[in-house]
Design a protein around this motif. Structure first.
Motif, PDB file in Angstrom:
ATOM      1  N   LYS A   1      44.059 101.638  12.054  1.00 31.53           N
ATOM      2  CA  LYS A   1      44.360 100.672  11.001  1.00 31.53           C
ATOM      3  C   LYS A   1      43.421 100.872   9.844  1.00 31.53           C
ATOM      4  O   LYS A   1      42.258 101.213  10.051  1.00 31.53           O
TER       5      LYS A   1
ATOM      6  N   GLY B   1      41.017  89.939  16.228  1.00 32.36           N
ATOM      7  CA  GLY B   1      42.209  89.141  16.534  1.00 32.36           C
ATOM      8  C   GLY B   1      42.457  88.941  18.019  1.00 32.36           C
ATOM      9  O   GLY B   1      42.527  87.806  18.499  1.00 32.36           O
TER      10      GLY B   1
ATOM     11  N   ASN C   1      49.908  91.564  14.617  1.00 37.11           N
ATOM     12  CA  ASN C   1      49.609  92.916  15.083  1.00 37.11           C
ATOM     13  C   ASN C   1      50.890  93.732  15.228  1.00 37.11           C
ATOM     14  O   ASN C   1      50.931  94.905  14.848  1.00 37.11           O
TER      15      ASN C   1
HETATM   16 MG   LIG Z   1      44.949  91.920  14.502  1.00 40.68          MG
END
Ligand SMILES: [Mg+2]
Ligand SMILES: Nc1ncnc2c1ncn2[C@@H]1O[C@H](COP(=O)(O)OP(=O)(O)O)[C@@H](O)[C@H]1O
Length: 264
Positions: free
Chosen positions: A223, A230, A169
């Motif tokens: 994103k 995640g 990330n």
């Molecule tokens: Mg992620």
């Protein structure tokens, strides 16, 4: 209503309630199964991406060895056995490295069968190593700062998966925001019987309006192809399987994630 009718009514209501509870529990289990499956797919995607990166260099080397050898044969039309053996030797070496890469990744993503004792520093180094070619490729530096080196008892691959999610990330943010001197700092220390892993980046931090939602499933922000699984999965692993906590905050230059685990 007679006493009997009354009792019957209550039992019937109880049955209905039970059925309702069962079905909602089933639904919940089903839901979690789908989430786990999706997170596995996401991890698999990451893994393939990482292997691709790690293979690029050796593939180029192999190709250049073969091109040079071919050129030599075509120009000089003779090449000694020793030279051929040297080429074979170097090629085998590269192929072995490529094969090791796959094994490394496979081991990493295999499910831990049982809890074991592990040194936190070893696992951090292995994890950063796995990500290193991807991070190098994006010019992102990783600093590991070990103030203490506690031993943890638990699932070490799962700990790595949590770290991979958090570091990936940070990488995404650094790349997306075009940060030039991308830096990820992984710091470990012990405090009051807890092992604390901090992961700090200089990517500018988590947008304040989303910060309360980042650990919820399917919450992905700013994103292109985020899944939003995640951090949800990471929190589930740390808090349900490892008896720890996972949280995040914004610092001056970027986001900081805290993993706390009981020291063994
Ligand atoms: Mg992620
Ligand atoms: N280091 C970070 N800096 C800024 N924002 C972050 C960072 N880590 C996570 N986030 C935010 O949290 C969101 C959720 O992350 P995650 O659950 O891994 O889903 P995904 O990466 O698929 O979007 C990300 O979309 C991003 O907006």
């Amino acid at each position: 209503m007679t006493e009997k009718q009354y009792q019957d009514k209550i039992s019937s209501l109880e049955r209905q309630l039970k059925a309702l509870q069962n079905s909602s529990q089933k639904e919940c289990e089903q839901h979690n199964k789908i989430l786990t499956q999706q997170s596995k797919m996401a991890a698999m995607g990451e893994m393939i991406g990482n292997i691709a990166h790690q293979w690029r260099q050796p593939l180029m080397e192999l190709s250049s060895i073969l091109i040079n050898t071919e050129a030599k044969i075509r120009i000089q039309e003779n090449i000694s056995n020793d030279e051929i053996l040297e080429v074979i030797n170097r090629s085998n070496h590269i192929l072995k490295y490529m094969s090791n890469t796959i094994d490394d990744f496979r081991n990493f993503f295999a499910k831990d069968k049982e809890k074991t004792q592990f040194k936190i520093s070893d696992q951090i180094k292995r994890t950063v190593n796995i990500l290193s070619s991807t991070l190098d490729n994006k010019n992102i530096k990783v600093n590991i700062i070990l103030k203490h080196n506690p031993t943890i008892y638990g699932y070490k691959n799962e700990y790595s998966q949590v770290l991979i999610n958090i570091i990936s990330n940070a990488k995404d943010v650094l790349v997306q925001r075009g940060i030039k001197n991308g830096l990820i700092e992984v710091k470990v220390y012990e405090q009051e019987g807890l092992c604390i892993t901090e992961v700090l980046d200089n990517g500018g931090g988590i947008s304040e309006k989303y910060i309360d939602d980042i650990f919820k499933p399917f919450m992905t922000f700013e994103k292109k192809d985020g899944t939003g699984i995640g951090l949800f999965m990471a929190k589930l692993i740390v808090e349900n399987n490892m008896n720890g906590t996972l949280s995040a905050s914004n610092e001056q230059n970027g986001a900081k994630f805290f993993i706390t685990l009981p020291v063994y």
